[in-house]
Write an enzyme that holds these catalytic residues in place. Structure first.
Site, PDB file in Angstrom:
ATOM      1  N   HIS A   9      28.603  81.149   9.875  1.00 27.52           N
ATOM      2  CA  HIS A   9      29.951  81.526   9.410  1.00 27.52           C
ATOM      3  C   HIS A   9      31.024  80.620  10.033  1.00 27.52           C
ATOM      4  CE1 HIS A   9      28.116  85.440   8.192  1.00 27.52           C
ATOM      5  NE2 HIS A   9      27.430  85.261   9.316  1.00 27.52           N
ATOM      6  N   SER A  33      47.607  56.850   6.178  1.00 27.99           N
ATOM      7  CA  SER A  33      48.507  57.527   5.257  1.00 27.99           C
ATOM      8  C   SER A  33      49.666  56.596   4.947  1.00 27.99           C
ATOM      9  CB  SER A  33      49.027  58.810   5.916  1.00 27.99           C
ATOM     10  OG  SER A  33      50.283  59.166   5.361  1.00 27.99           O
ATOM     11  N   LYS A  71      48.507  58.853  11.114  1.00 25.96           N
ATOM     12  CA  LYS A  71      47.315  59.434  10.507  1.00 25.96           C
ATOM     13  C   LYS A  71      46.127  58.494  10.412  1.00 25.96           C
ATOM     14  CE  LYS A  71      46.782  62.837   8.493  1.00 25.96           C
ATOM     15  NZ  LYS A  71      47.185  63.765   7.456  1.00 25.96           N
ATOM     16  N   GLU A 123      35.561  62.588   2.572  1.00 24.77           N
ATOM     17  CA  GLU A 123      36.161  63.447   1.547  1.00 24.77           C
ATOM     18  C   GLU A 123      35.783  62.979   0.148  1.00 24.77           C
ATOM     19  OE1 GLU A 123      40.456  64.148   2.317  1.00 24.77           O
ATOM     20  OE2 GLU A 123      39.974  63.508   4.336  1.00 24.77           O
TER      21      GLU A 123
END
Ligand code: ARG
Length: 458
Positions: free
Chosen positions: A155, A276, A282, A289
């Site tokens: 979990h 970014s 960033k 992804e």
């Protein structure tokens, strides 16, 4: 005039030419189409359907076309619809009338089926190699991190301590199954559909054994109607690829989480991260992804082909021309995803200290305390309850179990003795797991040895 133009009084509308044509995408099959045609010409010659001389001319012509395509000297034409007819047209343009004999005892329906199978066999070989490469990386990283302690989760909550080496070998198992599934699927791709003609075979004495040997197939399709209607092998391959992507996406998700400042378990290499456009600080895990995102595309491709094939009457229907778009996309996407993922995990930095520190919080040794009590004759359910109360007590006191004194522990159960403190050391929590598949070092070592044996096999 079209190669099939004899029966027509009018040309097709130019919008239909565009719509009907598949050359923009099926040109990918050029090499396998030519390999298939050369074998077919050899067979026609061998079976005395065409003369030796005719056969030679056709074969030579096809070889030259192959060379010219590879050298970029040939421009495919939409007017000739697909790769099969483009090549046949080039052939007759070059060698004259005799080129028109190539299509004897053959239909584009068995031709496209053989092309697809030949093409897919090569691509499957290449993907299998990539998967083996990845399996090799898991073994390598597992060896390196056999003692790198980290939290194991259920979990996404801290559950029990494991090692990163163990985690790697879990993925080894997943991708080993993928590899074996692909190998199994290969069996069903490796079947030769030539001789099926349009759907009902041919009247010529074609030597299919000869063709099978020539093209390196293992079997010949039993039933011609099935041979030209079947795209199961593509669906099966694409569902196998969906599983590969599903597995990649799970590890990518973990990498994304581990790479966050909150976790800080790993740092993805600069070469496998991006920045970014607005926030200068960033460093984003875009590669992970994207692999996660592309998984959706691969599932979509599977549904694409499943839906194309749904309720199609036998045998060939033009719908089936659409099979190539999702197939090619799947091959391309999965191939790059495996390669890039492999490099990404090879280059990531592992923050061992952070991983280990995180196993010290979250009561990851609670189950071991319960097991300790059970060994001292407390029933498991009662032990579970006692440890639950200890945890609650610790939460209120902002302590870990190992910070408690023996006296405090005895307040929960008088069976506790000094030895509990050895038992609940994180290292021991891992090593004391004796069951075969556990993270104990000797088990992971065995997994690695088995893994290496598997990788050595052909
Ligand atoms: N371009 C076609 C395809 O990819 C080849 C087979 C065409 N056969 C036919 N009878 N129209 O499916």
């Amino acid at each position: 005039m079209k190669l099939w133009g004899g029966r027509f009084l009018k040309n097709t509308a130019s919008i239909v030419d565009e719509f009907n044509a598949s050359i923009s995408f099926d040109q990918k099959l050029y090499k396998h189409d030519i390999i298939g045609s050369i074998a077919h010409a050899k067979m026609l010659k061998h079976s005395n359907i065409i003369t030796e001389e005719e056969g030679q001319k056709i074969i030579k012509g096809l070889q030259e076309i192959l060379k010219d395509i590879e050298e970029g000297k040939i421009i495919f034409q939409t007017a000739y619809e697909d790769i099969h007819m483009n090549i046949e047209k080039f052939l007759t343009d070059r060698i004259g009338e005799v080129g028109k004999k190539l299509h004897t005892a053959r239909s584009r329906n068995d031709q496209v089926a053989v092309d697809l199978r030949l093409y897919l066999k090569d691509e499957m070989d290449s993907i299998s190699k990539k998967l083996k490469n990845l399996l090799n990386t898991f073994v390598l990283l597992s060896k390196e991190h056999i003692s790198t302690i980290m939290p194991g989760y259920t979990h996404l909550q801290r559950a029990q301590p494991i090692t990163l080496g163990y985690h790697m070998m879990a993925y080894f198992q997943m991708f080993k199954r993928d590899y074996l599934r692909l190998k199994d699927c290969y069996e069903r791709v490796n079947v030769m559909p030539l001789g099926a003609g349009a759907l009902a075979g041919t009247t010529y004495h074609t030597d299919l054994e000869f063709l099978k040997e020539e093209l390196g197939f293992f079997h010949i399709c039993e039933n011609s109607l099935d041979a030209v209607s079947d795209r199961d092998f593509i669906i099966e391959f694409m569902s196998d690829m969906s599983l590969v992507m599903m597995h990649l996406s799970r590890f990518c998700e973990e990498l994304i989480i581990w790479n966050s400042a909150e976790f800080n378990f790993i740092e993805l290499d600069d070469a496998y991260s991006t920045g970014s456009s607005i926030m200068p600080q960033k460093k984003n895990p875009d590669v992970a992804e994207l692999i996660r995102g592309k998984t959706g595309r691969i599932y979509g491709n599977l549904f694409n082909i499943l839906t194309i094939m749904k309720a199609l009457p036998l045998a060939y229907n033009k719908d089936m021309q659409e099979d190539k778009i999702p197939l090619f996309d799947t091959i391309e996407t999965v191939s790059i995803c495996i390669d890039i993922f492999n490099e990404m995990i090879l280059t990531m930095k592992v923050n061992k200290d952070v991983m280990k520190k995180n196993t010290k919080e979250g009561f990851m040794n609670a189950t071991d305390v319960a097991d300790y009590l059970v060994k001292k004759e407390v029933a498991f359910r009662s032990a579970h309850e006692i440890v639950g109360k200890i945890v609650l007590y610790c939460i209120e006191a902002s302590k870990n179990i190992e910070d408690l004194t023996l006296k405090e522990l005895k307040g929960f159960s008088n069976v506790f003795t000094e030895d509990i403190f050895e038992v609940i050391k994180i290292e021991n929590c891992i090593e004391s797991k004796k069951s075969q598949g556990s993270p104990a070092k000797e088990n992971v070592e065995r997994m690695i040895i088995e893994g290496e044996k598997f990788l050595k096999k052909k």
